[in-house]
Design an enzyme around this catalytic site. Structure first.
Site, PDB file in Angstrom:
ATOM      1  N   CYS A   1       0.868  -1.368  -0.079  1.00 38.64           N
ATOM      2  CA  CYS A   1       0.015   0.133  -0.010  1.00 38.64           C
ATOM      3  C   CYS A   1       0.903   1.195   0.026  1.00 38.64           C
ATOM      4  O   CYS A   1       1.459   1.567   0.777  1.00 38.64           O
ATOM      5  CB  CYS A   1      -0.845   0.044   1.313  1.00 38.64           C
ATOM      6  SG  CYS A   1      -1.905   1.308   1.517  1.00 38.64           S
TER       7      CYS A   1
ATOM      8  N   CYS B   1       0.399   3.718   2.947  1.00 34.57           N
ATOM      9  CA  CYS B   1       0.624   2.969   3.980  1.00 34.57           C
ATOM     10  C   CYS B   1       2.165   3.195   4.340  1.00 34.57           C
ATOM     11  O   CYS B   1       2.564   3.844   5.367  1.00 34.57           O
ATOM     12  CB  CYS B   1       0.417   1.686   4.085  1.00 34.57           C
ATOM     13  SG  CYS B   1      -1.391   1.051   3.992  1.00 34.57           S
TER      14      CYS B   1
END
Length: 142
Positions: free
Chosen positions: A68, A71
């Site tokens: 991600c 993230c």
């Protein structure tokens, strides 16, 4: 049990720490790991469940995954916030790719998502990448 209940993120043992000692670097009575680390700790689902249900100190979880992009951007910001909040809250990370049932258990629909637990229950939730300052403010608002 006198003091604040805190689950060791390394061995899972519940510890009692006097409130005035939270910022002084308390260690687990069983394994000697830091109980109030100044950096986020990666945990598994069992440790998260126990700490979320047991801890008297606010627990903030970053649900994330290694693939991600947002993230990855938020990771260093989450670490800065953990350092700024040492003694006030514990910030931990749970890899939703490794622990896929966590997403279902906690109703995670997108990552990164932060979930705050206090007194054995979820008290706040925030999705999307945010800065260290925003994380710190968010946690102080618990």
């Amino acid at each position: 049990m006198a003091g604040k209940k805190i689950t060791c993120l390394s061995c899972g043992q519940t510890n009692a720490v006097p409130f005035d000692k939270l910022a002084a670097g308390p260690k687990c009575g069983t394994c000697k790991a830091p109980l109030m680390p100044d950096a986020p700790v990666d945990v598994d689902l069992a440790t998260l469940v126990k700490a979320a249900q047991t801890d008297d100190v606010p627990l903030v979880v970053d649900f994330w995954a290694p693939w991600c992009g947002p993230c990855k951007m938020m990771g260093p910001e989450f670490a800065k916030a953990a350092n700024a909040l040492k003694g006030q809250a514990r910030l931990i990370k749970l890899d939703t790719q490794k622990h896929q049932s966590a997403g279902q258990r906690y109703g995670i629909r997108g990552i990164p998502t932060m979930v705050a637990f206090k007194g054995g229950r979820e008290v706040k939730r925030q999705s999307g990448a945010v800065s260290a300052g925003a994380i710190t403010d968010w946690v102080k608002g618990l």
